[in-house]
Design an enzyme around this catalytic site. Structure first.
Site, PDB file in Angstrom:
ATOM      1  N   CYS A  48     -38.424 -67.580  33.495  1.00  0.00           N
ATOM      2  CA  CYS A  48     -37.307 -68.520  33.636  1.00  0.00           C
ATOM      3  C   CYS A  48     -37.839 -69.943  33.494  1.00  0.00           C
ATOM      4  O   CYS A  48     -38.799 -70.320  34.170  1.00  0.00           O
ATOM      5  CB  CYS A  48     -36.654 -68.321  34.996  1.00  0.00           C
ATOM      6  SG  CYS A  48     -35.344 -69.510  35.333  1.00  0.00           S
ATOM      7  N   CYS A  51     -37.588 -71.739  37.048  1.00  0.00           N
ATOM      8  CA  CYS A  51     -38.290 -71.342  38.278  1.00  0.00           C
ATOM      9  C   CYS A  51     -39.478 -70.423  38.029  1.00  0.00           C
ATOM     10  O   CYS A  51     -40.108 -69.972  38.993  1.00  0.00           O
ATOM     11  CB  CYS A  51     -37.310 -70.697  39.257  1.00  0.00           C
ATOM     12  SG  CYS A  51     -36.792 -69.045  38.764  1.00  0.00           S
ATOM     13  N   CYS A  66     -29.505 -61.558  15.378  1.00  0.00           N
ATOM     14  CA  CYS A  66     -28.414 -62.415  15.845  1.00  0.00           C
ATOM     15  C   CYS A  66     -28.835 -63.870  15.989  1.00  0.00           C
ATOM     16  O   CYS A  66     -27.996 -64.748  16.182  1.00  0.00           O
ATOM     17  CB  CYS A  66     -27.839 -61.895  17.166  1.00  0.00           C
ATOM     18  SG  CYS A  66     -28.906 -62.118  18.589  1.00  0.00           S
ATOM     19  N   CYS A  97     -30.513 -65.800  36.227  1.00  0.00           N
ATOM     20  CA  CYS A  97     -31.759 -65.608  36.961  1.00  0.00           C
ATOM     21  C   CYS A  97     -31.435 -65.333  38.420  1.00  0.00           C
ATOM     22  O   CYS A  97     -30.665 -66.065  39.047  1.00  0.00           O
ATOM     23  CB  CYS A  97     -32.622 -66.863  36.831  1.00  0.00           C
ATOM     24  SG  CYS A  97     -34.092 -66.834  37.867  1.00  0.00           S
ATOM     25  N   CYS A 100     -32.874 -68.503  40.745  1.00  0.00           N
ATOM     26  CA  CYS A 100     -32.339 -69.877  40.719  1.00  0.00           C
ATOM     27  C   CYS A 100     -30.956 -69.973  40.095  1.00  0.00           C
ATOM     28  O   CYS A 100     -30.438 -71.081  39.934  1.00  0.00           O
ATOM     29  CB  CYS A 100     -33.317 -70.801  39.993  1.00  0.00           C
ATOM     30  SG  CYS A 100     -33.283 -70.593  38.198  1.00  0.00           S
ATOM     31  N   HIS A 103     -28.310 -69.877  34.011  1.00  0.00           N
ATOM     32  CA  HIS A 103     -27.675 -69.086  32.951  1.00  0.00           C
ATOM     33  C   HIS A 103     -28.743 -68.733  31.922  1.00  0.00           C
ATOM     34  O   HIS A 103     -29.484 -69.607  31.459  1.00  0.00           O
ATOM     35  CB  HIS A 103     -26.555 -69.890  32.280  1.00  0.00           C
ATOM     36  CG  HIS A 103     -25.999 -69.238  31.057  1.00  0.00           C
ATOM     37  ND1 HIS A 103     -25.116 -68.188  31.115  1.00  0.00           N
ATOM     38  CD2 HIS A 103     -26.230 -69.467  29.735  1.00  0.00           C
ATOM     39  CE1 HIS A 103     -24.806 -67.809  29.875  1.00  0.00           C
ATOM     40  NE2 HIS A 103     -25.474 -68.568  29.017  1.00  0.00           N
ATOM     41  N   HIS A 106     -26.259 -63.283  27.657  1.00  0.00           N
ATOM     42  CA  HIS A 106     -25.326 -62.192  27.916  1.00  0.00           C
ATOM     43  C   HIS A 106     -25.990 -60.872  27.559  1.00  0.00           C
ATOM     44  O   HIS A 106     -26.949 -60.835  26.783  1.00  0.00           O
ATOM     45  CB  HIS A 106     -24.041 -62.357  27.099  1.00  0.00           C
ATOM     46  CG  HIS A 106     -23.220 -63.535  27.533  1.00  0.00           C
ATOM     47  ND1 HIS A 106     -23.452 -64.810  27.053  1.00  0.00           N
ATOM     48  CD2 HIS A 106     -22.200 -63.651  28.417  1.00  0.00           C
ATOM     49  CE1 HIS A 106     -22.589 -65.655  27.621  1.00  0.00           C
ATOM     50  NE2 HIS A 106     -21.817 -64.967  28.452  1.00  0.00           N
ATOM     51  N   ASP A 110     -24.818 -52.858  22.606  1.00  0.00           N
ATOM     52  CA  ASP A 110     -25.072 -52.459  21.217  1.00  0.00           C
ATOM     53  C   ASP A 110     -26.559 -52.576  20.866  1.00  0.00           C
ATOM     54  O   ASP A 110     -26.918 -52.861  19.717  1.00  0.00           O
ATOM     55  CB  ASP A 110     -24.228 -53.312  20.260  1.00  0.00           C
ATOM     56  CG  ASP A 110     -24.506 -54.818  20.405  1.00  0.00           C
ATOM     57  OD1 ASP A 110     -25.429 -55.184  21.174  1.00  0.00           O
ATOM     58  OD2 ASP A 110     -23.818 -55.620  19.763  1.00  0.00           O
ATOM     59  N   ARG A 118     -28.507 -54.811  24.665  1.00  0.00           N
ATOM     60  CA  ARG A 118     -29.056 -55.991  23.993  1.00  0.00           C
ATOM     61  C   ARG A 118     -28.887 -57.192  24.918  1.00  0.00           C
ATOM     62  O   ARG A 118     -27.778 -57.691  25.080  1.00  0.00           O
ATOM     63  CB  ARG A 118     -28.332 -56.229  22.666  1.00  0.00           C
ATOM     64  CG  ARG A 118     -28.715 -57.545  21.987  1.00  0.00           C
ATOM     65  CD  ARG A 118     -28.151 -57.626  20.568  1.00  0.00           C
ATOM     66  NE  ARG A 118     -26.691 -57.543  20.539  1.00  0.00           N
ATOM     67  CZ  ARG A 118     -25.874 -58.618  20.443  1.00  0.00           C
ATOM     68  NH1 ARG A 118     -26.372 -59.835  20.384  1.00  0.00           N
ATOM     69  NH2 ARG A 118     -24.567 -58.462  20.406  1.00  0.00           N
ATOM     70  N   CYS A 120     -29.124 -60.735  25.108  1.00  0.00           N
ATOM     71  CA  CYS A 120     -29.118 -61.816  24.119  1.00  0.00           C
ATOM     72  C   CYS A 120     -29.312 -63.125  24.902  1.00  0.00           C
ATOM     73  O   CYS A 120     -28.404 -63.563  25.600  1.00  0.00           O
ATOM     74  CB  CYS A 120     -27.782 -61.782  23.387  1.00  0.00           C
ATOM     75  SG  CYS A 120     -27.624 -63.018  22.105  1.00  0.00           S
TER      76      CYS A 120
HETATM   77 ZN   LIG Z   1     -34.842 -69.012  37.498  1.00  0.00          ZN
END
Ligand SMILES: [Zn+2]
Length: 132
Positions: A48, A51, A66, A97, A100, A103, A106, A110, A118, A120
Site C-alpha cells: 500500500c 501504509c 485492461c 486497504c 488505512c 482505495h 475493484h 472475470d 481479477r 484491478c
Molecule cells: Zn494502506
C-alpha cells in the site's frame, strides 16, 4: 490483525503525490495504460502506497489487457476489505486497504484460474518492493 492507521486528509495530502492522493483518499481512477505497474513484471511484493501493508505478490499478477495492474488474488486476504460500490451507475466491489482504508481498485469475477477473480488495482495506490 494490525491496528488501523488513521490520518487527517491534510496529513495524507502532505505525504502523497497528487495522483496517489486522489486515487487512495478520493477513489479516483488513473487512466488505463498510464500507471507505473500495469506492464511491470519484476518479482516482488506490491504494498500500500499509504501504509506499506503488503497487498499483492508478483506471482499472482497477470496480463489482463485492461491497462491496470491485475492480480488473481491478494497476498493476504486479511489485508484487503471488499466494499459494495454503487457509484457511476454500476454495481461493483471496491477493494480498500484493511489498515488505512486507502482505495485500491475493484475486483471483478472475470479473472483467470485458480480464483477466477481479477483484482484491478491502480498503480498509484501501490508501491513495489523488489525481491530475489
Ligand atoms: Zn494502506
Amino acid at each position: 490483525m494490525t491496528d488501523k492507521i488513521v490520518k487527517t486528509d491534510a496529513e495524507w495530502k502532505a505525504m502523497l503525490d497528487g495522483m496517489q492522493y486522489q486515487v487512495t483518499r478520493h477513489a479516483a481512477t488513473e487512466r488505463a495504460f498510464t500507471g507505473q505497474y500495469w506492464d511491470h513484471h519484476e518479482p516482488g511484493i506490491y504494498t500500500c502506497v499509504c501504509c506499506n501493508t503488503p497487498l499483492f505478490a508478483s506471482d499472482a499478477k497477470f496480463d489482463s489487457g485492461c491497462g491496470w495492474p491485475s492480480y488473481f488474488e491478494p497476498l493476504n486476504p486479511a489485508n484487503v476489505i471488499e466494499v459494495v460500490d454503487r457509484s457511476h451507475g454500476m454495481l461493483r466491489t471496491e477493494i480498500i486497504c484493511a489498515v488505512c482504508d486507502a482505495h485500491l481498485g475493484h475486483v471483478f469475477p472475470d479473472g483467470p484460474p485458480p480464483t477466477g477473480l481479477r483484482y484491478c488495482i491502480n498503480s498509484a495506490s501501490l508501491r513495489f518492493d523488489p525481491q530475489d
